[in-house]
Design an enzyme around this catalytic site. Sequence first.
Site, PDB file in Angstrom:
ATOM      1  N   SER A 172      24.660   8.175  -1.530  1.00 12.91           N
ATOM      2  CA  SER A 172      25.339   8.112  -2.901  1.00 12.91           C
ATOM      3  C   SER A 172      24.930   7.358  -3.825  1.00 12.91           C
ATOM      4  O   SER A 172      24.007   7.569  -4.526  1.00 12.91           O
ATOM      5  CB  SER A 172      26.650   7.467  -2.240  1.00 12.91           C
ATOM      6  OG  SER A 172      27.547   7.321  -3.323  1.00 12.91           O
ATOM      7  N   ASP A 179      28.082   9.839  -9.862  1.00 15.73           N
ATOM      8  CA  ASP A 179      27.462   9.108  -9.160  1.00 15.73           C
ATOM      9  C   ASP A 179      26.327   9.879  -8.319  1.00 15.73           C
ATOM     10  O   ASP A 179      26.290  11.209  -8.521  1.00 15.73           O
ATOM     11  CB  ASP A 179      27.950   8.016  -8.149  1.00 15.73           C
ATOM     12  CG  ASP A 179      28.499   8.912  -7.011  1.00 15.73           C
ATOM     13  OD1 ASP A 179      28.743  10.043  -7.072  1.00 15.73           O
ATOM     14  OD2 ASP A 179      28.830   7.989  -5.803  1.00 15.73           O
ATOM     15  N   ASP A 188      30.554  12.166  -6.064  1.00 10.88           N
ATOM     16  CA  ASP A 188      31.872  11.903  -5.297  1.00 10.88           C
ATOM     17  C   ASP A 188      32.880  10.909  -6.276  1.00 10.88           C
ATOM     18  O   ASP A 188      33.914  10.502  -6.012  1.00 10.88           O
ATOM     19  CB  ASP A 188      32.038  11.641  -3.917  1.00 10.88           C
ATOM     20  CG  ASP A 188      30.994  10.579  -3.556  1.00 10.88           C
ATOM     21  OD1 ASP A 188      30.542   9.741  -4.372  1.00 10.88           O
ATOM     22  OD2 ASP A 188      31.121  10.267  -2.205  1.00 10.88           O
ATOM     23  N   PRO A 200      34.623  -9.197   2.763  1.00  7.42           N
ATOM     24  CA  PRO A 200      33.278  -8.732   3.051  1.00  7.42           C
ATOM     25  C   PRO A 200      33.212  -7.227   2.764  1.00  7.42           C
ATOM     26  O   PRO A 200      33.981  -6.463   3.151  1.00  7.42           O
ATOM     27  CB  PRO A 200      33.180  -8.810   4.521  1.00  7.42           C
ATOM     28  CG  PRO A 200      34.801  -8.789   5.045  1.00  7.42           C
ATOM     29  CD  PRO A 200      35.557  -9.403   3.999  1.00  7.42           C
ATOM     30  N   ARG A 238      32.358  -9.619  -1.314  1.00  8.59           N
ATOM     31  CA  ARG A 238      32.567  -9.460  -2.892  1.00  8.59           C
ATOM     32  C   ARG A 238      33.629 -10.279  -3.188  1.00  8.59           C
ATOM     33  O   ARG A 238      34.582 -10.767  -2.662  1.00  8.59           O
ATOM     34  CB  ARG A 238      32.927  -8.135  -2.980  1.00  8.59           C
ATOM     35  CG  ARG A 238      31.884  -6.958  -2.888  1.00  8.59           C
ATOM     36  CD  ARG A 238      32.447  -5.626  -3.098  1.00  8.59           C
ATOM     37  NE  ARG A 238      31.697  -4.550  -2.497  1.00  8.59           N
ATOM     38  CZ  ARG A 238      30.171  -4.173  -3.029  1.00  8.59           C
ATOM     39  NH1 ARG A 238      29.635  -5.054  -4.073  1.00  8.59           N
ATOM     40  NH2 ARG A 238      29.589  -3.433  -2.288  1.00  8.59           N
TER      41      ARG A 238
END
Length: 559
Positions: A67, A284, A288, A520, A528
């Site tokens: 990705s 991206d 997607d 997490p 995050r």
Amino acid sequence: MNEHQRSLLLESSSHFLPPKGVKLSYGTAGFRADATLLRSTVYRAGILAALRSLKTQSVIGLMITASHNKVSDNGVKIADPNGGMLSQHWEPFADSLANASDPIQLVQLIDDFVRKELISMDNGYPAEILLGRDTRPSGESLLDAAKQGISSIIGAVLHDMGILTTPQLHWMVRARNMGMKSTENDYFQQVSNSYRCLVKLIPDASKARKLNDNLVVDGANGVGGDKLEVLKDLCGDLSIEVRNTSNGEGVLNEGVGADFVQKEKFLPSGFGQGDVGLRCASLDGDADRLVYFLVKPDVKMIDLVDGDKILSLFALFIKEQLNILKDNNDEKTSDPYHPRLGVVQTAYANGASTAYLKNLGLDVVFTATGVKYLHEKASEYDIGIYFEANGHGTILFSDSVLSWLEAKNSVLSSCSGSKVQNAVSRLLAVSKLINQAVGDALSGLLLVEAILLHTGWSIQNWSELYKDLPSRQLKVKVCDRTAVITANAETVVVQPAGIQEAINTETAAKYPHGRCFIRPSGTEDVIRVYAEAATQEEANSLANAVAKIADQFLGSGSS
Ligand code: NG1
Ligand code: ZN
């Protein structure tokens, strides 16, 4: 498992020993790591895909992509028979397969699992797998590993579909299993025909067209831009300039792409002063995710139109069509069916978007981060729209709403051109345009373009639907991110004890309009932090303060 199968697996897997000291896990989006570590993992994912196909007696997809990650990474994920993500129930098996230390252990694991899941290895249905990969240079050798994994299951059949976007492969798997046309060309035809159908249904399309100038698309130096070049030519009168395709000089996802644009709120490479005021979009690396943006006069800065705003645009359009049907229903018929429309977000959705959507009277629900959760929740509605702020999302139509629309369509065919008939035709066209398997930047982009034409809005009008609250995202490296356990769609930390109280105290003391949470990551070894507040300075300072709290409670992992 018979002896022939056992010896085939033992022999073939002896060429794919796992790298030492590396533990892989089937995270939010399959296995991802530095590409040099992945040959044995992808080989084993091939075995897994073949077993899943035998179990479900359906075609399964295997996609090689990482990705928006950097070009030296790669990854692999499995598409289930309905085109969605691998059933969560199989994820622990995927983890054990990937981490089995030698061929004997691997074959033992497979043997146990096949028994437990009652998978019949010779019931006459051969495993069948569709394979796809993105443009990463490591993809070719990993594809070979996947093929060898699949071929180590006797009778398995594989179809190499070549370089694809992730959503194209998911779409193909779904279409194949529904007995529908499923080649890449079929995808292009279905998507472009539905787009053209939506444009035809715009009351004054030629006037609307004049209002909407060129769209400029950043393809992240990956597969999405290449495919868009093909698709746009099938869409008739649609003016799109594609930059950053995989054929240029640029490196995949480096300073470009939807993840970069959304997280950094920065202009991607290849864009500059000449683009001020233009409608721009970014895909991206595997197409997607989709975000739009507007280049501001002080170069490098952008106005971001993120997944939340795409969701809002879609929700407005769908609601408008449903209202047309409802109004007509009240006057003339007594149709008891009222489709339930719902929207699904995560805690990363900007608070202003949630307030806006609720204000429209929509049913807004939250799930944990990860498309598999959003998709599942959205499928509980007749029409469920889900989006992550980062631009991954789609609109799901239930079988019952589709049958209802089809039935209305045939009854109304005699009053072609009526308001109601047009609303029904629009909803049916959206259901064919927008990917029903997974979020898809290309079909999402065409739906945005069709709706902007329909409403006659510029990107400025769209961007002004509501004003985003200032927000800040940070990453904190800690010793063990799995020590953090969350609840309430990841907005509250329940373990370790004390962190949530500290976050609450910090927020309440200095940021009356602030919101902050930590969780997490499922794709990176970090915690995050997300903060929202009344000003950008406050959002930055709240995020920094909470990052410090996380560090104090969990210990720095940077030693
Ligand atoms: P993690 O690393 O679990 O936050 C990220 C994205 C998800 C999802 C996955 C899969 C954010 C904050 N998180 O997950 O939304 O897209 O990657 O790619 O954007
Ligand atoms: Zn992606």
